[in-house]
Design a protein around this motif. Structure first.
Motif, PDB file in Angstrom:
ATOM      1  N   LEU A  30       0.639  -1.284   0.053  1.00 22.72           N
ATOM      2  CA  LEU A  30       0.518   0.084   0.372  1.00 22.72           C
ATOM      3  C   LEU A  30       0.837   0.965   0.200  1.00 22.72           C
ATOM      4  O   LEU A  30       0.959   2.249  -0.648  1.00 22.72           O
ATOM      5  CB  LEU A  30      -1.310  -0.107   1.189  1.00 22.72           C
ATOM      6  CG  LEU A  30      -2.151   0.893   1.419  1.00 22.72           C
ATOM      7  CD1 LEU A  30      -2.547   0.970   0.076  1.00 22.72           C
ATOM      8  CD2 LEU A  30      -2.707   1.348   3.065  1.00 22.72           C
ATOM      9  N   LEU A  31       1.879   1.099   0.211  1.00 22.41           N
ATOM     10  CA  LEU A  31       2.620   2.353   1.060  1.00 22.41           C
ATOM     11  C   LEU A  31       3.383   2.350  -0.537  1.00 22.41           C
ATOM     12  O   LEU A  31       3.745   3.591  -0.720  1.00 22.41           O
ATOM     13  CB  LEU A  31       3.894   1.993   2.201  1.00 22.41           C
ATOM     14  CG  LEU A  31       3.397   2.675   3.453  1.00 22.41           C
ATOM     15  CD1 LEU A  31       4.353   1.968   4.731  1.00 22.41           C
ATOM     16  CD2 LEU A  31       2.811   3.969   3.316  1.00 22.41           C
ATOM     17  N   ASP A  32       4.018   1.832  -0.666  1.00 21.49           N
ATOM     18  CA  ASP A  32       4.292   1.752  -2.219  1.00 21.49           C
ATOM     19  C   ASP A  32       3.696   2.040  -3.212  1.00 21.49           C
ATOM     20  O   ASP A  32       3.686   2.908  -4.332  1.00 21.49           O
ATOM     21  CB  ASP A  32       4.997   0.553  -3.032  1.00 21.49           C
ATOM     22  CG  ASP A  32       6.434  -0.595  -2.213  1.00 21.49           C
ATOM     23  OD1 ASP A  32       6.622   0.653  -1.745  1.00 21.49           O
ATOM     24  OD2 ASP A  32       6.501  -1.225  -1.614  1.00 21.49           O
ATOM     25  N   LEU A  33       2.104   1.491  -3.313  1.00 24.48           N
ATOM     26  CA  LEU A  33       1.417   2.119  -4.277  1.00 24.48           C
ATOM     27  C   LEU A  33       1.201   3.643  -4.243  1.00 24.48           C
ATOM     28  O   LEU A  33       0.494   4.332  -5.429  1.00 24.48           O
ATOM     29  CB  LEU A  33      -0.653   1.145  -4.671  1.00 24.48           C
ATOM     30  CG  LEU A  33       0.226  -0.337  -5.241  1.00 24.48           C
ATOM     31  CD1 LEU A  33      -0.970  -0.571  -4.626  1.00 24.48           C
ATOM     32  CD2 LEU A  33       0.608  -0.207  -6.729  1.00 24.48           C
ATOM     33  N   VAL A  34       1.269   4.289  -3.086  1.00 23.37           N
ATOM     34  CA  VAL A  34       0.920   5.541  -2.805  1.00 23.37           C
ATOM     35  C   VAL A  34       2.250   6.519  -3.047  1.00 23.37           C
ATOM     36  O   VAL A  34       1.436   7.133  -3.859  1.00 23.37           O
ATOM     37  CB  VAL A  34       0.796   5.777  -1.244  1.00 23.37           C
ATOM     38  CG1 VAL A  34       0.524   7.139  -0.895  1.00 23.37           C
ATOM     39  CG2 VAL A  34      -0.768   5.409  -0.656  1.00 23.37           C
ATOM     40  N   VAL A  35       2.717   6.820  -3.111  1.00 15.75           N
ATOM     41  CA  VAL A  35       4.492   7.144  -3.546  1.00 15.75           C
ATOM     42  C   VAL A  35       4.092   6.376  -5.151  1.00 15.75           C
ATOM     43  O   VAL A  35       4.199   7.818  -5.908  1.00 15.75           O
ATOM     44  CB  VAL A  35       5.612   6.087  -2.829  1.00 15.75           C
ATOM     45  CG1 VAL A  35       6.936   6.758  -3.457  1.00 15.75           C
ATOM     46  CG2 VAL A  35       5.243   6.581  -1.613  1.00 15.75           C
ATOM     47  N   ALA A  36       3.931   5.019  -6.036  1.00 18.88           N
ATOM     48  CA  ALA A  36       3.716   5.085  -7.134  1.00 18.88           C
ATOM     49  C   ALA A  36       2.630   6.177  -7.984  1.00 18.88           C
ATOM     50  O   ALA A  36       2.795   6.424  -9.161  1.00 18.88           O
ATOM     51  CB  ALA A  36       4.060   4.336  -7.403  1.00 18.88           C
ATOM     52  N   VAL A  37       1.410   6.142  -7.072  1.00 15.84           N
ATOM     53  CA  VAL A  37      -0.020   6.360  -7.761  1.00 15.84           C
ATOM     54  C   VAL A  37       0.215   8.360  -7.869  1.00 15.84           C
ATOM     55  O   VAL A  37       0.501   9.140  -8.089  1.00 15.84           O
ATOM     56  CB  VAL A  37      -0.920   6.135  -6.825  1.00 15.84           C
ATOM     57  CG1 VAL A  37      -1.994   7.740  -7.747  1.00 15.84           C
ATOM     58  CG2 VAL A  37      -0.912   5.168  -7.519  1.00 15.84           C
ATOM     59  N   ALA A  38       1.252   9.037  -6.619  1.00 17.95           N
ATOM     60  CA  ALA A  38       1.860   9.938  -6.986  1.00 17.95           C
ATOM     61  C   ALA A  38       2.632  10.635  -7.867  1.00 17.95           C
ATOM     62  O   ALA A  38       2.426  11.838  -7.978  1.00 17.95           O
ATOM     63  CB  ALA A  38       2.005  10.053  -5.333  1.00 17.95           C
ATOM     64  N   VAL A  39       3.725   9.659  -7.826  1.00 16.05           N
ATOM     65  CA  VAL A  39       4.628   9.922  -8.920  1.00 16.05           C
ATOM     66  C   VAL A  39       3.708  10.147 -10.362  1.00 16.05           C
ATOM     67  O   VAL A  39       3.997  10.635 -11.277  1.00 16.05           O
ATOM     68  CB  VAL A  39       6.051   9.515  -8.772  1.00 16.05           C
ATOM     69  CG1 VAL A  39       6.895   9.102  -9.760  1.00 16.05           C
ATOM     70  CG2 VAL A  39       6.698   9.047  -8.116  1.00 16.05           C
ATOM     71  N   TYR A  40       3.013   8.912 -10.337  1.00 20.96           N
ATOM     72  CA  TYR A  40       1.748   9.018 -11.212  1.00 20.96           C
ATOM     73  C   TYR A  40       1.152  10.079 -11.904  1.00 20.96           C
ATOM     74  O   TYR A  40       1.169  10.405 -12.338  1.00 20.96           O
ATOM     75  CB  TYR A  40       1.528   7.509 -11.966  1.00 20.96           C
ATOM     76  CG  TYR A  40       0.706   7.371 -12.970  1.00 20.96           C
ATOM     77  CD1 TYR A  40       0.790   6.905 -13.816  1.00 20.96           C
ATOM     78  CD2 TYR A  40      -0.784   7.435 -12.950  1.00 20.96           C
ATOM     79  CE1 TYR A  40       0.297   7.016 -15.128  1.00 20.96           C
ATOM     80  CE2 TYR A  40      -1.740   7.555 -14.053  1.00 20.96           C
ATOM     81  CZ  TYR A  40      -0.832   7.149 -15.734  1.00 20.96           C
ATOM     82  OH  TYR A  40      -1.848   7.101 -15.849  1.00 20.96           O
ATOM     83  N   VAL A  41       0.291  10.820 -11.204  1.00 18.66           N
ATOM     84  CA  VAL A  41       0.057  11.963 -11.260  1.00 18.66           C
ATOM     85  C   VAL A  41       0.646  12.696 -11.539  1.00 18.66           C
ATOM     86  O   VAL A  41       0.516  13.613 -12.610  1.00 18.66           O
ATOM     87  CB  VAL A  41      -1.013  11.903  -9.433  1.00 18.66           C
ATOM     88  CG1 VAL A  41      -1.994  13.654 -10.115  1.00 18.66           C
ATOM     89  CG2 VAL A  41      -1.883  10.607  -9.421  1.00 18.66           C
ATOM     90  N   ALA A  42       1.533  12.947 -10.833  1.00 16.43           N
ATOM     91  CA  ALA A  42       2.728  14.189 -11.449  1.00 16.43           C
ATOM     92  C   ALA A  42       3.209  14.340 -12.492  1.00 16.43           C
ATOM     93  O   ALA A  42       3.171  15.415 -13.255  1.00 16.43           O
ATOM     94  CB  ALA A  42       3.853  14.901  -9.522  1.00 16.43           C
ATOM     95  N   VAL A  43       3.503  13.015 -12.709  1.00 16.39           N
ATOM     96  CA  VAL A  43       4.454  13.140 -14.495  1.00 16.39           C
ATOM     97  C   VAL A  43       2.717  12.825 -15.595  1.00 16.39           C
ATOM     98  O   VAL A  43       3.354  13.916 -16.623  1.00 16.39           O
ATOM     99  CB  VAL A  43       4.640  11.892 -14.825  1.00 16.39           C
ATOM    100  CG1 VAL A  43       5.342  11.611 -16.193  1.00 16.39           C
ATOM    101  CG2 VAL A  43       6.296  11.662 -13.983  1.00 16.39           C
ATOM    102  N   THR A  44       1.642  12.698 -15.136  1.00 15.23           N
ATOM    103  CA  THR A  44       0.589  12.742 -16.043  1.00 15.23           C
ATOM    104  C   THR A  44       0.129  14.153 -16.386  1.00 15.23           C
ATOM    105  O   THR A  44       0.106  15.018 -17.661  1.00 15.23           O
ATOM    106  CB  THR A  44      -0.593  11.634 -15.207  1.00 15.23           C
ATOM    107  OG1 THR A  44       0.049  10.500 -15.691  1.00 15.23           O
ATOM    108  CG2 THR A  44      -1.476  12.136 -16.366  1.00 15.23           C
ATOM    109  N   VAL A  45      -0.438  14.718 -15.472  1.00  9.57           N
ATOM    110  CA  VAL A  45      -0.004  16.169 -15.142  1.00  9.57           C
ATOM    111  C   VAL A  45       0.696  17.628 -15.871  1.00  9.57           C
ATOM    112  O   VAL A  45       0.490  18.237 -16.472  1.00  9.57           O
ATOM    113  CB  VAL A  45      -0.161  17.524 -13.839  1.00  9.57           C
ATOM    114  CG1 VAL A  45      -0.609  18.229 -13.309  1.00  9.57           C
ATOM    115  CG2 VAL A  45      -1.932  16.292 -13.227  1.00  9.57           C
ATOM    116  N   ALA A  46       2.183  16.871 -16.076  1.00  6.16           N
ATOM    117  CA  ALA A  46       2.948  17.822 -16.532  1.00  6.16           C
ATOM    118  C   ALA A  46       2.435  17.771 -17.957  1.00  6.16           C
ATOM    119  O   ALA A  46       3.549  18.167 -18.961  1.00  6.16           O
ATOM    120  CB  ALA A  46       4.514  17.304 -15.911  1.00  6.16           C
ATOM    121  N   LEU A  47       2.459  16.183 -18.285  1.00  5.21           N
ATOM    122  CA  LEU A  47       2.185  15.760 -19.468  1.00  5.21           C
ATOM    123  C   LEU A  47       1.527  16.637 -19.851  1.00  5.21           C
ATOM    124  O   LEU A  47       1.919  17.199 -21.281  1.00  5.21           O
ATOM    125  CB  LEU A  47       2.595  14.087 -19.985  1.00  5.21           C
ATOM    126  CG  LEU A  47       4.245  13.652 -19.486  1.00  5.21           C
ATOM    127  CD1 LEU A  47       3.432  12.360 -19.659  1.00  5.21           C
ATOM    128  CD2 LEU A  47       4.933  13.618 -20.374  1.00  5.21           C
TER     129      LEU A  47
END
Length: 313
Positions: free
Chosen positions: A27-44
């Motif tokens: 769960l902790l790994d998924l929270v970090v991965a999803v946060a990074v994914y959202v940030a990268v998606t918004v930037a793209l």
């Protein structure tokens, strides 16, 4: 930390992690991965507003694969099985024999984890962990890995005794490639707990393990060697071979130092020779009273040399 250490310096108590701790780490790994994914998606999205829908879809899929699939694989490979969630929960992914995982192990775990964790919201992973005796999910089964606990109570009774000195190098010619990892693990665990076992039970376990190891190596156990000493000597030989292989790989993969051109060394300056003394100059003969020198007076009128006697004036 664990009281049992392998030849590659990996803590090896191999206490399997239970489902609650593993679920919290995931769960902790998924929270970090999803946060990074959202940030990268918004930037793209902000930087690719001029692209068409097909290009945006391709970028979205690539971002998903790289961040949510490639990210955990890269983290587990570089950290040797310690992601952020596992470090927070005191867990680690190791091989079945207790060694550190490689890229292929992390790749298999990551690819199968997409199906049993991301696409099914962890249902398949939970069911597989509950069914497995050591709490392994499908990714661990196919990759040959195990999630273990690192933060375990320390106990001083797990000392692994070294083999007797007279067995040093005795089994250097054995072929240990056919011995499976689970048998090595059983030998390590027996040697670490031999002092805690009943003498008769421990001797029977040593005989059984020694027979299993000898059957895989193709050479019987020497009669004069006790089974516990045989197991300790063979295990030390395997660890020595792994260490030599690891050091040989590091030396072969290292970069050689650039060759430097040889600069000729000029010869040392020699001290100048002392000037030789000038040859003595003979003063000309003093002139006589009639104005002629001694040489000229010793010459006869006909030009022939005289006798050297000059008569008195």
């Amino acid at each position: 930390m664990s009281e049992l250490v392998t030849g590659e310096a990996v803590a090896l108590e191999l206490r399997p992690a239970r489902l609650p701790s593993r679920a919290l780490a995931v769960l902790l790994d998924l929270v970090v991965a999803v946060a990074v994914y959202v940030a990268v998606t918004v930037a793209l999205v902000a930087s690719t507003s001029s692209l068409d829908d097909a290009a945006r879809t391709a970028l979205t899929i690539a971002t998903f694969v790289l961040v949510l699939v490639g990210g955990p694989i890269a983290v587990e490979t570089l950290s040797h099985g310690r992601s952020l969630g596992k470090m927070a929960c005191g867990l680690r992914v190791v091989r079945d024999d207790g060694g550190p995982i490689r890229f292929r192990h992390a790749l298999v775990r990551g690819l199968i984890g997409v199906i049993e964790i991301l696409m099914t919201f962890g249902v398949i992973a939970c069911v597989a962990s509950l069914v497995s005796a050591r709490g392994r999910r499908l990714g661990d089964v196919f990759a040959g890995t195990l999630v273990v606990r690192e933060r375990v109570p320390y106990a001083s009774a797990g000392f692994m005794p070294p083999p007797p000195p007279w067995l040093a190098g005795r089994f250097s010619g054995l072929d240990l490639s056919a011995v499976p990892d689970d048998l090595w693990l059983a030998v390590r665990q027996y040697l670490a707990r031999a002092a805690q076992l009943d003498p008769r039970v421990g001797w029977a376990m040593a005989e059984r393990l020694a027979t299993d190891v000898a059957s895989r190596t193709g050479a019987p156990v020497p009669r004069e060697v006790p089974p516990p000493a045989y197991l300790a000597a063979v295990l030390q030989e395997r660890q020595a071979r792994e260490a030599r292989k690891a050091f040989a790989g590091d030396s072969a993969g290292g970069t050689a130092a650039p060759a430097t051109a040889e600069v000729p060394v000029p010869p040392a300056p020699t001290a100048p020779a002392a000037p030789s003394a000038p040859a003595p100059v003979t003063p000309p003969p003093a002139p006589s009273s009639d104005g002629r020198s001694e040489v000229s007076r010793d010459v006869r009128p006909d030009g022939r040399p005289g006798t050297g006697f000059v008569p008195p004036a």
